[in-house]
Every structure is written in C-alpha cells, then in structure tokens.
Scaffold this motif. Structure first.
Motif, PDB file in Angstrom:
ATOM      1  N   VAL A   2       0.903  -1.392  -0.152  1.00  0.00           N
ATOM      2  CA  VAL A   2       0.094   0.186   0.179  1.00  0.00           C
ATOM      3  C   VAL A   2       0.947   1.312  -0.265  1.00  0.00           C
ATOM      4  N   GLU A   3       0.769   1.908  -0.966  1.00  0.00           N
ATOM      5  CA  GLU A   3       1.539   2.856  -1.077  1.00  0.00           C
ATOM      6  C   GLU A   3       0.735   4.520  -0.394  1.00  0.00           C
ATOM      7  N   SER A   4       1.792   5.798  -0.013  1.00  0.00           N
ATOM      8  CA  SER A   4       1.142   6.872   0.787  1.00  0.00           C
ATOM      9  C   SER A   4       2.451   7.741   0.357  1.00  0.00           C
ATOM     10  N   GLY A   5       1.324   9.753   0.023  1.00  0.00           N
ATOM     11  CA  GLY A   5       2.734  10.368   0.359  1.00  0.00           C
ATOM     12  C   GLY A   5       2.498  11.117  -0.520  1.00  0.00           C
ATOM     13  N   GLY A   6       1.173  10.674  -1.692  1.00  0.00           N
ATOM     14  CA  GLY A   6       1.968  11.393  -3.327  1.00  0.00           C
ATOM     15  C   GLY A   6       0.450  12.565  -3.611  1.00  0.00           C
ATOM     16  N   GLY A   7       0.793  13.644  -4.202  1.00  0.00           N
ATOM     17  CA  GLY A   7       0.000  14.628  -3.896  1.00  0.00           C
ATOM     18  C   GLY A   7       0.652  15.548  -5.387  1.00  0.00           C
ATOM     19  N   LEU A   8       0.189  16.888  -5.148  1.00  0.00           N
ATOM     20  CA  LEU A   8       0.165  18.096  -5.754  1.00  0.00           C
ATOM     21  C   LEU A   8       1.892  18.690  -5.009  1.00  0.00           C
ATOM     22  N   VAL A   9       2.787  18.723  -5.960  1.00  0.00           N
ATOM     23  CA  VAL A   9       3.990  19.625  -5.175  1.00  0.00           C
ATOM     24  C   VAL A   9       5.058  20.736  -6.057  1.00  0.00           C
ATOM     25  N   GLN A  10       4.840  21.747  -5.726  1.00  0.00           N
ATOM     26  CA  GLN A  10       6.308  22.544  -7.779  1.00  0.00           C
ATOM     27  C   GLN A  10       6.933  22.098  -7.596  1.00  0.00           C
ATOM     28  N   PRO A  11       7.495  22.539  -8.677  1.00  0.00           N
ATOM     29  CA  PRO A  11       8.942  21.943  -9.292  1.00  0.00           C
ATOM     30  C   PRO A  11       9.509  22.709  -8.077  1.00  0.00           C
ATOM     31  N   GLY A  12      10.504  21.953  -7.869  1.00  0.00           N
ATOM     32  CA  GLY A  12      11.358  21.887  -7.194  1.00  0.00           C
ATOM     33  C   GLY A  12      11.096  21.371  -5.421  1.00  0.00           C
ATOM     34  N   GLY A  13      10.307  20.676  -5.538  1.00  0.00           N
ATOM     35  CA  GLY A  13       9.820  20.367  -4.222  1.00  0.00           C
ATOM     36  C   GLY A  13       9.780  19.082  -4.025  1.00  0.00           C
ATOM     37  N   SER A  14       9.603  18.649  -2.845  1.00  0.00           N
ATOM     38  CA  SER A  14       9.758  17.344  -2.188  1.00  0.00           C
ATOM     39  C   SER A  14       9.049  16.898  -1.836  1.00  0.00           C
ATOM     40  N   LEU A  15       8.693  15.484  -2.382  1.00  0.00           N
ATOM     41  CA  LEU A  15       8.030  14.516  -1.662  1.00  0.00           C
ATOM     42  C   LEU A  15       8.572  12.983  -1.434  1.00  0.00           C
ATOM     43  N   ARG A  16       7.630  12.728  -0.215  1.00  0.00           N
ATOM     44  CA  ARG A  16       8.509  11.879   0.488  1.00  0.00           C
ATOM     45  C   ARG A  16       7.057  10.381   0.587  1.00  0.00           C
ATOM     46  N   LEU A  17       7.286   9.183  -0.724  1.00  0.00           N
ATOM     47  CA  LEU A  17       6.413   8.173  -0.417  1.00  0.00           C
ATOM     48  C   LEU A  17       6.705   7.585   0.299  1.00  0.00           C
ATOM     49  N   SER A  18       6.221   6.274   0.992  1.00  0.00           N
ATOM     50  CA  SER A  18       5.924   5.302   1.564  1.00  0.00           C
ATOM     51  C   SER A  18       5.212   4.465   0.506  1.00  0.00           C
ATOM     52  N   CYS A  19       6.060   3.146   0.826  1.00  0.00           N
ATOM     53  CA  CYS A  19       5.156   1.877   0.910  1.00  0.00           C
ATOM     54  C   CYS A  19       5.270   0.717   1.564  1.00  0.00           C
ATOM     55  N   ALA A  20       3.940   0.233   2.886  1.00  0.00           N
ATOM     56  CA  ALA A  20       3.757  -0.290   3.587  1.00  0.00           C
ATOM     57  C   ALA A  20       3.342  -1.806   2.777  1.00  0.00           C
TER      58      ALA A  20
ATOM     59  N   TYR B  83      10.191   3.752   1.659  1.00  0.00           N
ATOM     60  CA  TYR B  83      10.545   4.941   0.663  1.00  0.00           C
ATOM     61  C   TYR B  83      11.272   5.388  -0.488  1.00  0.00           C
ATOM     62  N   LEU B  84      10.766   6.192  -0.336  1.00  0.00           N
ATOM     63  CA  LEU B  84      11.184   6.905  -1.511  1.00  0.00           C
ATOM     64  C   LEU B  84      11.311   8.626  -1.562  1.00  0.00           C
TER      65      LEU B  84
ATOM     66  N   TYR C 170       3.975   3.732  -8.478  1.00  0.00           N
ATOM     67  CA  TYR C 170       3.684   2.391  -7.829  1.00  0.00           C
ATOM     68  C   TYR C 170       4.882   1.004  -6.934  1.00  0.00           C
ATOM     69  N   CYS C 171       4.380   0.745  -6.100  1.00  0.00           N
ATOM     70  CA  CYS C 171       5.657   0.124  -4.837  1.00  0.00           C
ATOM     71  C   CYS C 171       5.410  -1.361  -5.851  1.00  0.00           C
ATOM     72  N   HIS C 172       6.772  -1.919  -5.548  1.00  0.00           N
ATOM     73  CA  HIS C 172       7.016  -3.002  -6.208  1.00  0.00           C
ATOM     74  C   HIS C 172       7.780  -4.369  -5.469  1.00  0.00           C
ATOM     75  N   ALA C 173       7.390  -4.983  -5.257  1.00  0.00           N
ATOM     76  CA  ALA C 173       8.051  -6.203  -4.264  1.00  0.00           C
ATOM     77  C   ALA C 173       8.590  -7.550  -5.030  1.00  0.00           C
ATOM     78  N   GLU C 174       9.647  -8.204  -4.529  1.00  0.00           N
ATOM     79  CA  GLU C 174      10.196  -9.035  -5.550  1.00  0.00           C
ATOM     80  C   GLU C 174       9.987 -10.416  -4.038  1.00  0.00           C
TER      81      GLU C 174
ATOM     82  N   GLN D 126      -1.044  -0.446  -5.768  1.00  0.00           N
ATOM     83  CA  GLN D 126      -2.101  -0.103  -6.754  1.00  0.00           C
ATOM     84  C   GLN D 126      -2.104   1.155  -6.821  1.00  0.00           C
ATOM     85  N   GLY D 127      -0.628   2.034  -6.388  1.00  0.00           N
ATOM     86  CA  GLY D 127       0.123   3.334  -7.088  1.00  0.00           C
ATOM     87  C   GLY D 127      -0.723   4.529  -6.269  1.00  0.00           C
ATOM     88  N   THR D 128       0.331   5.795  -6.359  1.00  0.00           N
ATOM     89  CA  THR D 128       0.065   6.683  -5.711  1.00  0.00           C
ATOM     90  C   THR D 128       0.125   7.620  -6.863  1.00  0.00           C
ATOM     91  N   GLN D 129      -0.661   9.459  -6.964  1.00  0.00           N
ATOM     92  CA  GLN D 129      -0.089  10.064  -8.219  1.00  0.00           C
ATOM     93  C   GLN D 129       0.760  11.132  -8.071  1.00  0.00           C
TER      94      GLN D 129
END
Length: 119
Positions: free
Chosen positions: A5-23, A79-80, A94-98, A111-114
């Motif tokens: 399950v991914e989380s942390g996506g959203g709208l951000v301005q160019p040059g900004g930062s975002l942290r994605l999480s996958c549980a 995390y990303l 999308y988070c992927h696990a092998e 399921q993906g996060t935008q």
C-alpha cells in the motif's frame, strides 16, 4: 502473499520535495527486492529505483542524485524521498516487491499513488 500500500503522493511545485511510503504486509520474510516504478499517461511503466535485501540500490539516470530509496525491514516499509522534483516526474508511482516462494519468483504491486509536479 504480499500486499503493498503506497501513500504520500500529491501535488507539489517544481523544485519541491515529496516522500512516498510503501507498507508491506503478508509474507514479508520472502521479499528480496523492493522497488519504485512510475507510469505517466501514454507511456510505459519504468523503473525508478530499487533496493535489495542487502541494501544495494540502483536508480534510473533521470532521478539519480535527486531521489533516494530506503527500506526499514523492522517496520516493513520502503520509502522514496524525492527532491528537486520536475514536471517530467509527474506519474503514478507504484511500489513493487520481488518475493521468493517455493523457489520461484513472485511479483507484487501496490495500487499506485499519483504524483503531480506543477506550478
């Protein structure tokens, strides 16, 4: 079975930062490699970054020096960290696990996060 399950996506301005999480949940012990992929409309899904159980990492050239992938096995999380985001980073991530079970590789996807980078 592994669920992601991914989380942390959203709208951000160019040059900004975002942290994605996958549980991850389920057969966590079987996971060898975790990765982040992304797919923009009309484009193929591409590998962004991966991290092995030994904490070796690989990055796409387009995100190298800007993104950092990490994992916390104790918390079953990956995390990303995305810095200096650009409009071309806009995609569904999308988070992927092998995983290995019965000596065979299995692939699991979240399921993906935008992520939208726009001013």
């Amino acid at each position: 079975q592994v669920q992601l399950v991914e989380s942390g996506g959203g709208l951000v301005q160019p040059g900004g930062s975002l942290r994605l999480s996958c549980a991850a949940s389920g057969s966590i012990f079987s996971i060898r490699v975790m990765a982040w992929y992304r797919q923009a409309p009309g484009k193929q899904r591409e590998l962004v970054a991966l991290i092995t159980s030994g904490s070796n990492t690989n990055y796409a050239d387009s995100v190298k020096d800007r993104f950092t992938i990490s994992r916390d096995n104790a918390k079953n999380m990956v995390y990303l960290q995305m810095n200096n985001l650009k409009p071309e980073d806009t995609a569904v991530y999308y988070c992927h696990a092998e995983a290995v079970r019965d000596l065979r590789q299995h692939d699991y996807w979240g399921q993906g996060t935008q992520v939208t980078v726009s001013s």
